[in-house]
Design a protein around this motif. Structure first.
Motif: not given
Length: 269
Positions: A220-249
């Motif tokens: 599922f994480i791999v799928a989400v990374h791919d989804h985000v790399a495509l700007a979440a399928g929106d079409g209105a945004l372009a990704v301009v850098g590497d994907n990140r993961e942020s670990y919350l408290p």
């Protein structure tokens, strides 16, 4: 008179191999008696009942360690419910990932997860790089994060946000990916050898938040990374850098709600 069964007889009764019966006995899942030194193992009627339960659990791919935990619990039903709940959550993640793969094959990538686009302020990041295969990530990321937190203490720097990992490539089981672990700091500091202090400009990012069950499912994480790399399928945004993961408290605390965010910097198309 109590009737006992031999290893072979119990195996036939349960519909499993003699090797399985011996293994379960050696692991303490079944209790066998011997009439004397060198005598064959003998199993009482209660072991047939226990053996049938073991067979049912193993048919669900429950590990022998988890079988023991369930059978020896004060409340086996509650223990099984907790175990199977985790399995079901994982299955849901795999089903969602499979659906995403199908949508990609159909040329219409779509993943049913909410996302948001938010502003990110300029910040200073103490960073440390490394590389790892998919199987090594779980060990490397905490190790690099720990080194960064030690550096915070040694330099007197103040943590100013949650740690994150920037992926420069996608890791697989057989190929290592370069990555950078980053911790925000409140003010400039002199980074220890091997580390760097990076000034990140303000911008915007697209973010998908995952709960603990979702974050535990690698497919599922791999799928989400791919989804985000495509700007979440929106079409209105372009990704301009590497994907990140942020670990919350909340990460690893077993609480409801988001524990991990997967994001990428974006600009309008």
């Amino acid at each position: 008179m109590t009737t006992t069964l031999t290893v072979g007889a119990l195996a036939r009764t349960l519909g499993v191999s003699e090797k399985a019966v011996r293994l379960w006995t050696d692991r303490g899942l079944l209790d066998a008696t011997r009439t004397g030194e060198g005598a064959p193992r003998a199993y009482g009627p209660e072991q047939v009942v226990r053996g049938r339960t073991i067979t049912l659990l193993r048919a669900l791919d429950v590990s022998l360690a988890d079988v023991a935990t369930v059978l020896d619990a004060a409340d086996p039903v509650a223990e099984f419910d907790e175990l199977w709940g985790a399995v079901w959550a994982s299955l849901e993640g795999r089903l969602a990932a499979a659906g995403y793969v199908r949508s990609v094959l159909a040329g219409q990538p779509a993943l049913d997860v909410p996302h948001e686009v938010r502003d990110v302020p300029a910040r200073l990041l103490l960073t440390l790089g490394g590389s790892a295969t998919l199987g090594e990530l779980a060990g490397l990321i905490p190790a690099l994060t720990d080194r960064l937190f030690v550096a915070l203490t040694e330099t007197g720097a103040t943590l100013a946000g949650v740690p994150s990992v920037q992926y420069h490539e996608r890791a697989t089981e057989h190929s290592a990916a370069r990555l950078t672990v980053r911790v925000p700091v409140a003010a400039p500091c002199v980074p220890p050898p091997g580390m760097a202090l990076v000034a990140e400009e303000a911008g915007r990012e697209i973010v998908v938040a995952l709960d603990q069950d979702q974050a535990a499912d690698q497919s599922f994480i791999v799928a989400v990374h791919d989804h985000v790399a495509l700007a979440a399928g929106d079409g209105a945004l372009a990704v301009v850098g590497d994907n990140r993961e942020s670990y919350l408290p909340t990460w690893g605390l077993g609480l409801d709600g988001p524990v991990l965010e997967i994001s990428a910097p974006v600009v309008p198309r």
